[in-house]
Write a protein that holds these residues in place. Structure first.
Motif, PDB file in Angstrom:
ATOM      1  N   ARG A  69       0.862  -1.182   0.000  1.00 31.09           N
ATOM      2  CA  ARG A  69       0.000   0.000   0.000  1.00 31.09           C
ATOM      3  C   ARG A  69       0.900   1.235   0.000  1.00 31.09           C
ATOM      4  NH1 ARG A  69      -2.739  -0.795   4.742  1.00 31.09           N
ATOM      5  NH2 ARG A  69      -4.271  -2.040   3.672  1.00 31.09           N
ATOM      6  N   LEU A  77      -2.651   6.036  -2.399  1.00 29.81           N
ATOM      7  CA  LEU A  77      -2.214   6.353  -3.757  1.00 29.81           C
ATOM      8  C   LEU A  77      -2.318   5.132  -4.663  1.00 29.81           C
ATOM      9  CD1 LEU A  77       0.997   8.436  -2.958  1.00 29.81           C
ATOM     10  CD2 LEU A  77      -1.303   9.296  -3.464  1.00 29.81           C
ATOM     11  N   LYS A  78      -1.887   3.984  -4.133  1.00 26.69           N
ATOM     12  CA  LYS A  78      -1.885   2.765  -4.931  1.00 26.69           C
ATOM     13  C   LYS A  78      -1.855   1.554  -4.010  1.00 26.69           C
ATOM     14  CE  LYS A  78       0.278   0.790  -8.971  1.00 26.69           C
ATOM     15  NZ  LYS A  78       1.274   0.946 -10.013  1.00 26.69           N
ATOM     16  N   GLU A  98      -5.930  -4.582  -7.507  1.00 25.65           N
ATOM     17  CA  GLU A  98      -5.343  -3.258  -7.394  1.00 25.65           C
ATOM     18  C   GLU A  98      -6.437  -2.206  -7.315  1.00 25.65           C
ATOM     19  OE1 GLU A  98      -2.807  -3.184 -10.795  1.00 25.65           O
ATOM     20  OE2 GLU A  98      -4.441  -2.832 -12.192  1.00 25.65           O
ATOM     21  N   ARG A  99      -6.076  -1.110  -6.694  1.00 27.63           N
ATOM     22  CA  ARG A  99      -6.961   0.049  -6.659  1.00 27.63           C
ATOM     23  C   ARG A  99      -6.152   1.264  -6.259  1.00 27.63           C
ATOM     24  NH1 ARG A  99      -9.369   1.579  -1.519  1.00 27.63           N
ATOM     25  NH2 ARG A  99      -8.731   0.153   0.113  1.00 27.63           N
ATOM     26  N   SER A 100      -6.724   2.392  -6.515  1.00 29.67           N
ATOM     27  CA  SER A 100      -6.134   3.649  -6.085  1.00 29.67           C
ATOM     28  C   SER A 100      -7.293   4.568  -5.750  1.00 29.67           C
ATOM     29  CB  SER A 100      -5.245   4.250  -7.171  1.00 29.67           C
ATOM     30  OG  SER A 100      -5.997   4.467  -8.341  1.00 29.67           O
TER      31      SER A 100
END
Length: 158
Positions: A69, A77-78, A98-100
């Protein structure tokens, strides 16, 4: 032109009727994390998760995940997470999620199956949309993936 429209809608409806939704529910707990506080205000958190999962094909299993993270000013952020899931019949599948965005405690992202044991190989490359909610040190995860009716019926445990 009229025949083109009829053919288009025929294939469109055929596609809709031949698609199924794989629904995955998971809960996991952070078992280990390591935090790096950078001088520029960023925070990098490497973590491990262990938990349980089930899906609407009739599979139940245990999951192990490793993730990173990236945060700044308590904003996500990511996030990248790799998971291995072992089901009750011994079959395995691996995924990348994944996510942001600005939310660290909850969010929506994308997941993809990147590898699988022989029985589940037809799921490799399947993309899913997921939502996660963090409560204390636990993550509650729900994903929905479009798969063909043929694959759904082939993998469903009777």
């Amino acid at each position: 032109m009229r025949i083109f429209i009829v053919i288009f809608f025929y294939f469109f409806l055929l596609h809709l009727t031949s698609a199924k939704t794989l629904i995955i529910d998971s809960a996991s707990k952070i078992t280990n994390d390591q935090v790096f506080n950078l001088n520029n205000g960023m925070k990098i958190i490497a973590f491990n998760l262990e938990g349980h999962t089930k899906n609407n094909l009739g599979y139940y299993g245990q999951s192990k995940c490793n993730g990173i993270r990236e945060m700044k000013d308590d904003k996500l952020l990511k996030l990248n997470v790799f998971c291995e899931i072992i089901f009750q019949d011994g079959s395995k599948i691996w995924s990348k999620s994944e996510r942001s965005g600005e939310l660290n405690q909850a969010g929506v992202g994308r997941s993809i199956f990147i590898d699988a044991s022989s029985k589940l190989k037809s799921l490799i490359g399947t993309e899913c949309i997921y939502a996660v909610n963090k409560v204390l040190n636990s993550d509650f995860f729900k994903a929905k993936c479009k798969i063909s009716e043929e694959i759904f019926n082939k993998l469903k445990i009777q």
